[in-house]
Design an enzyme around this catalytic site. Sequence first.
Site, mmCIF file in Angstrom:
data_model
loop_
_atom_site.group_PDB
_atom_site.id
_atom_site.type_symbol
_atom_site.label_atom_id
_atom_site.label_comp_id
_atom_site.label_asym_id
_atom_site.label_seq_id
_atom_site.Cartn_x
_atom_site.Cartn_y
_atom_site.Cartn_z
ATOM 1 N N GLY A 11 19.988 29.017 -11.818
ATOM 2 C CA GLY A 11 18.541 29.052 -11.968
ATOM 3 C C GLY A 11 18.099 28.526 -13.323
ATOM 4 O O GLY A 11 18.895 28.024 -14.120
ATOM 5 N N GLN A 12 16.806 28.642 -13.590
ATOM 6 C CA GLN A 12 16.246 28.109 -14.841
ATOM 7 C C GLN A 12 16.882 28.763 -16.065
ATOM 8 O O GLN A 12 17.388 28.081 -16.963
ATOM 9 C CB GLN A 12 14.728 28.333 -14.872
ATOM 10 C CG GLN A 12 13.951 27.546 -13.829
ATOM 11 C CD GLN A 12 12.455 27.692 -14.014
ATOM 12 O OE1 GLN A 12 11.782 26.790 -14.513
ATOM 13 N NE2 GLN A 12 11.917 28.836 -13.629
ATOM 14 N N ILE A 42 26.075 39.527 -5.749
ATOM 15 C CA ILE A 42 25.641 40.705 -6.487
ATOM 16 C C ILE A 42 25.009 41.762 -5.581
ATOM 17 O O ILE A 42 24.723 42.872 -6.036
ATOM 18 C CB ILE A 42 24.668 40.331 -7.630
ATOM 19 C CG1 ILE A 42 23.412 39.657 -7.087
ATOM 20 C CG2 ILE A 42 25.378 39.461 -8.661
ATOM 21 C CD1 ILE A 42 22.346 39.388 -8.169
ATOM 22 N N TYR A 66 14.866 37.454 -6.873
ATOM 23 C CA TYR A 66 14.049 36.926 -5.782
ATOM 24 C C TYR A 66 12.668 36.687 -6.388
ATOM 25 O O TYR A 66 11.979 37.640 -6.761
ATOM 26 C CB TYR A 66 13.980 37.945 -4.647
ATOM 27 C CG TYR A 66 13.249 37.479 -3.406
ATOM 28 C CD1 TYR A 66 13.952 37.171 -2.239
ATOM 29 C CD2 TYR A 66 11.866 37.368 -3.375
ATOM 30 C CE1 TYR A 66 13.283 36.770 -1.090
ATOM 31 C CE2 TYR A 66 11.189 36.954 -2.239
ATOM 32 C CZ TYR A 66 11.905 36.657 -1.099
ATOM 33 O OH TYR A 66 11.245 36.244 0.036
ATOM 34 N N THR A 67 12.262 35.435 -6.520
ATOM 35 C CA THR A 67 11.025 35.122 -7.240
ATOM 36 C C THR A 67 9.939 34.488 -6.369
ATOM 37 O O THR A 67 8.902 34.072 -6.889
ATOM 38 C CB THR A 67 11.324 34.172 -8.411
ATOM 39 O OG1 THR A 67 11.942 32.980 -7.916
ATOM 40 C CG2 THR A 67 12.246 34.838 -9.430
ATOM 41 N N THR A 106 9.403 41.088 -15.411
ATOM 42 C CA THR A 106 8.216 40.255 -15.242
ATOM 43 C C THR A 106 6.924 40.982 -15.588
ATOM 44 O O THR A 106 6.854 42.227 -15.533
ATOM 45 C CB THR A 106 8.136 39.793 -13.770
ATOM 46 O OG1 THR A 106 6.895 39.113 -13.520
ATOM 47 C CG2 THR A 106 8.197 40.977 -12.817
ATOM 48 N N TYR A 133 6.707 41.813 -4.825
ATOM 49 C CA TYR A 133 7.545 41.257 -5.891
ATOM 50 C C TYR A 133 7.500 42.154 -7.130
ATOM 51 O O TYR A 133 8.537 42.539 -7.678
ATOM 52 C CB TYR A 133 7.081 39.844 -6.229
ATOM 53 C CG TYR A 133 7.698 39.279 -7.486
ATOM 54 C CD1 TYR A 133 9.056 38.974 -7.547
ATOM 55 C CD2 TYR A 133 6.924 39.057 -8.631
ATOM 56 C CE1 TYR A 133 9.626 38.468 -8.710
ATOM 57 C CE2 TYR A 133 7.487 38.543 -9.788
ATOM 58 C CZ TYR A 133 8.835 38.259 -9.822
ATOM 59 O OH TYR A 133 9.395 37.761 -10.968
ATOM 60 N N LYS A 137 10.622 44.415 -8.758
ATOM 61 C CA LYS A 137 11.077 44.175 -10.132
ATOM 62 C C LYS A 137 10.964 45.450 -10.974
ATOM 63 O O LYS A 137 11.820 45.717 -11.829
ATOM 64 C CB LYS A 137 10.280 43.034 -10.776
ATOM 65 C CG LYS A 137 10.566 41.661 -10.186
ATOM 66 C CD LYS A 137 12.010 41.210 -10.387
ATOM 67 C CE LYS A 137 12.300 40.810 -11.806
ATOM 68 N NZ LYS A 137 13.699 40.319 -11.981
ATOM 69 N N TRP A 157 5.458 33.409 -16.764
ATOM 70 C CA TRP A 157 5.110 31.989 -16.698
ATOM 71 C C TRP A 157 6.280 31.104 -17.156
ATOM 72 O O TRP A 157 6.135 30.199 -17.972
ATOM 73 C CB TRP A 157 3.867 31.694 -17.545
ATOM 74 C CG TRP A 157 2.610 32.351 -17.078
ATOM 75 C CD1 TRP A 157 2.479 33.486 -16.320
ATOM 76 C CD2 TRP A 157 1.272 31.925 -17.364
ATOM 77 N NE1 TRP A 157 1.158 33.802 -16.126
ATOM 78 C CE2 TRP A 157 0.392 32.858 -16.750
ATOM 79 C CE3 TRP A 157 0.736 30.880 -18.097
ATOM 80 C CZ2 TRP A 157 -0.996 32.751 -16.833
ATOM 81 C CZ3 TRP A 157 -0.652 30.765 -18.186
ATOM 82 C CH2 TRP A 157 -1.510 31.691 -17.550
#
Length: 296
Positions: A11-12, A42, A66-67, A106, A133, A137, A157
């Site tokens: 991922g990022q 995981i 999970y985004t 988040t 979401y 989280k 962001w």
Amino acid sequence: MDKILVTGANGQLGNELRDIDRSGKYAGRYGFVFTDVAELDITDRAAAVAFAESERPAWIVNAAAYTAVDKAEVDARRAELLNAGAVGNLVAAAEAVGAGFVQVSTDYVFDGRIPADRHALTEDDPVGPCSVYGTTKWQGEELALAYPRSFVVRTAWLYSTYGNNFVKTMLRLGAERPELGVVADQWGTPTYAADLAAAILRMIAVTDGEASERADGLFGLYHYTDGGVATWCDFAREIMRLGGRKCEVRGITTAEFGAAAPRPAWSVLSKDKIRNAFGVEVPDWHDSLARCIQAL
């Protein structure tokens, strides 16, 4: 040399952690073990614990999540599995080997309403997620913080040169369209994933450099975004300017945009705690965006 186990490495954030590893900044101090679903599931507690016992990491950084905010509204079970259940599994893995644990969270754990005084939200402000979401989280945060050697780092962001994100979408649409409507009634701070990765590794290194009693006092909940405040419309206009796009960006309301899941109107997070505890640098979002677009 201590090992840092990274999950969600494709991922990022995971890719930005890879870049720091490749840079050699922590060479000789940390060795990195990068995993994604192909190497480690995981959502399987036994597998997570067994992997940790095999690798014996000093730290586990969970960059997996999970985004898909809107999809989570109809896929709550999968969101909970990855954002909460998997966190519990990784905490068990960390506990099995005495590792430190870093969970990335988040701004969606807050209710998203604009405070009367428009203050930057601190770690002491009450949570109140209003989406699946955000709720999952927050559940992940609770599971992480139940382990005394955990950091939870809330961000917002996020964008990067890697993966799909707002910056890349705006650059693409800016090349295709003469005009674009972007939400102008949600405030927050764009955050370059490279900056978040650097902040997390700084937290780990500082903690490892402290005597045990002082180090134990550092664990807990922190906020990290880049510096400054913007709307998504401000963000988009700066992307167009830096990317050389001629597309005109006009502001629209959240209601006009429409989305399955509610979006926070206020995602401005205070970085005072993380700055004071670790000396973390917080670059202005304009500067970080310029670095990202130059890298693209």
